[in-house]
Design an enzyme around this catalytic site. Structure first.
Site, short mmCIF file in Angstrom:
data_model
loop_
_atom_site.label_atom_id
_atom_site.label_comp_id
_atom_site.label_asym_id
_atom_site.label_seq_id
_atom_site.Cartn_x
_atom_site.Cartn_y
_atom_site.Cartn_z
N TRP A 31 0.85 -1.19 0.00
CA TRP A 31 0.00 0.00 0.00
C TRP A 31 0.89 1.24 0.00
CZ3 TRP A 31 -4.77 2.54 0.75
CH2 TRP A 31 -5.92 1.74 0.55
N PHE A 66 -1.57 -3.93 7.60
CA PHE A 66 -2.19 -4.88 8.53
C PHE A 66 -1.50 -6.25 8.43
CE2 PHE A 66 -5.62 -6.08 11.31
CZ PHE A 66 -5.79 -7.43 11.09
N SER A 88 3.10 2.35 5.16
CA SER A 88 2.64 3.74 5.12
C SER A 88 1.13 3.72 5.21
CB SER A 88 3.06 4.40 3.80
OG SER A 88 2.40 5.65 3.63
N ILE A 90 -2.18 6.09 5.59
CA ILE A 90 -2.57 7.49 5.40
C ILE A 90 -4.06 7.63 5.67
CG2 ILE A 90 -2.76 9.40 3.76
CD1 ILE A 90 -0.27 8.28 2.35
N THR A 94 -12.60 7.47 6.71
CA THR A 94 -13.26 6.72 7.79
C THR A 94 -12.28 6.42 8.93
OG1 THR A 94 -12.70 4.50 7.00
CG2 THR A 94 -14.62 5.59 5.99
N HIS A 96 -11.10 3.64 9.54
CA HIS A 96 -10.26 2.47 9.21
C HIS A 96 -8.79 2.73 9.53
CE1 HIS A 96 -8.70 -0.77 6.40
NE2 HIS A 96 -9.53 -1.40 7.22
N PHE A 121 9.72 -0.91 14.10
CA PHE A 121 8.46 -0.31 13.63
C PHE A 121 8.78 0.84 12.67
CE2 PHE A 121 4.00 0.33 13.90
CZ PHE A 121 3.73 1.68 13.98
N1 LIG Z 1 -5.53 2.23 3.85
C1 LIG Z 1 -4.30 1.63 4.02
C2 LIG Z 1 -4.17 0.24 4.16
N2 LIG Z 1 -5.26 -0.56 4.15
C3 LIG Z 1 -5.18 -1.99 3.90
C4 LIG Z 1 -4.87 -2.81 5.17
O1 LIG Z 1 -3.53 -2.61 5.60
C5 LIG Z 1 -5.06 -4.30 4.86
O2 LIG Z 1 -4.15 -4.67 3.84
C6 LIG Z 1 -6.47 -4.63 4.42
O3 LIG Z 1 -7.37 -4.15 5.40
C7 LIG Z 1 -6.67 -6.14 4.21
O4 LIG Z 1 -6.37 -6.84 5.41
N3 LIG Z 1 -2.96 -0.32 4.34
C8 LIG Z 1 -1.82 0.47 4.37
O5 LIG Z 1 -0.72 -0.05 4.52
N4 LIG Z 1 -1.94 1.82 4.23
C9 LIG Z 1 -3.14 2.44 4.07
O6 LIG Z 1 -3.19 3.69 3.94
C1 LIG Z 2 -5.86 3.72 6.36
C2 LIG Z 2 -7.01 3.29 5.51
O1 LIG Z 2 -7.44 2.15 5.55
C3 LIG Z 2 -7.69 4.36 4.74
O2 LIG Z 2 -6.73 4.96 3.88
C4 LIG Z 2 -8.85 3.81 3.91
O3 LIG Z 2 -9.50 4.93 3.37
P1 LIG Z 2 -11.04 5.20 3.79
O4 LIG Z 2 -11.03 5.46 5.29
O5 LIG Z 2 -11.44 6.44 2.99
O6 LIG Z 2 -11.83 3.99 3.41
#
Ligand SMILES: Nc1c(NC[C@H](O)[C@H](O)[C@H](O)CO)[nH]c(=O)[nH]c1=O
Ligand SMILES: CC(=O)[C@@H](O)COP(=O)(O)O
Length: 161
Positions: A31, A66, A88, A90, A94, A96, A121
């Protein structure tokens, strides 16, 4: 001290031991690849500068931050002296962001508690892309450099325990 007041790439090179006997695993999230590749390059070049052999740097990719916890857990078993987790995250629209950041930070902390191989980390958790750019080789330096220095120091500490 905020990163804005301490460049991530600034460190006292005289305090870093020769790392030519160490082997490192680096797990990289896919990501935001323009950011994570910058972090990886910073970490890789710093390890090389301090004597690590290219053949002693093992890289695996995972889909997102994750999944860093799972990838680093497996990397700990690869006969490495330390692991670097690169991601990274960002902020989006939401909550999330909050759940991903909490899961990754807590998961990597748990790996350090449960296994003797340290995991560093190197996960940026930024409000926007510009903050991430600034911390992956931009005006605030490179967190990958900081992580590589930490990895060498932790490998040395573990060796002397
Ligand atoms: N939004 C970002 C994510 N989202 C994806 C999660 O890390 C994960 O891969 C998914 O939920 C499936 O389990 N990951 C990042 O590294 N950076 C982001 O900004
Ligand atoms: C860190 C994230 O999972 C985020 O970038 C996902 O974007 P959103 O909150 O607009 O679904």
């Amino acid at each position: 001290m905020a990163t804005a007041n301490h460049n991530l790439s600034d460190y006292d090179k005289t305090t870093i031991p020769n790392a030519n006997k160490f082997r490192f695993g680096i797990v990289v999230s896919e990501w935001n690849p323009s950011i994570t590749e910058g972090l990886y390059n910073g970490a890789y070049q710093t390890l090389i500068q301090h004597g690590v052999l290219p053949s002693n740097i093992v890289r695996w990719n995972v889909p997102g931050s994750f999944e860093l916890v799972y990838g680093c857990k497996k990397m700990q078993k690869q006969m490495v002296n330390a692991v670097i987790a690169i991601g990274s995250v960002i902020q989006g629209e939401t909550k999330h962001f909050d759940f991903v950041c909490e899961a990754v930070s807590q998961g990597i902390k748990d790996l350090n508690v449960l296994d003797p191989t340290p995991v560093i980390f190197c996960v940026l958790t930024d409000d926007n892309l510009q903050q991430a750019i600034d911390r992956s080789g931009g005006k605030h330096g490179n967190k990958g450099t900081e992580a590589a220095v930490a990895a060498i120091k932790m490998a040395e500490l573990r060796k002397n325990m």
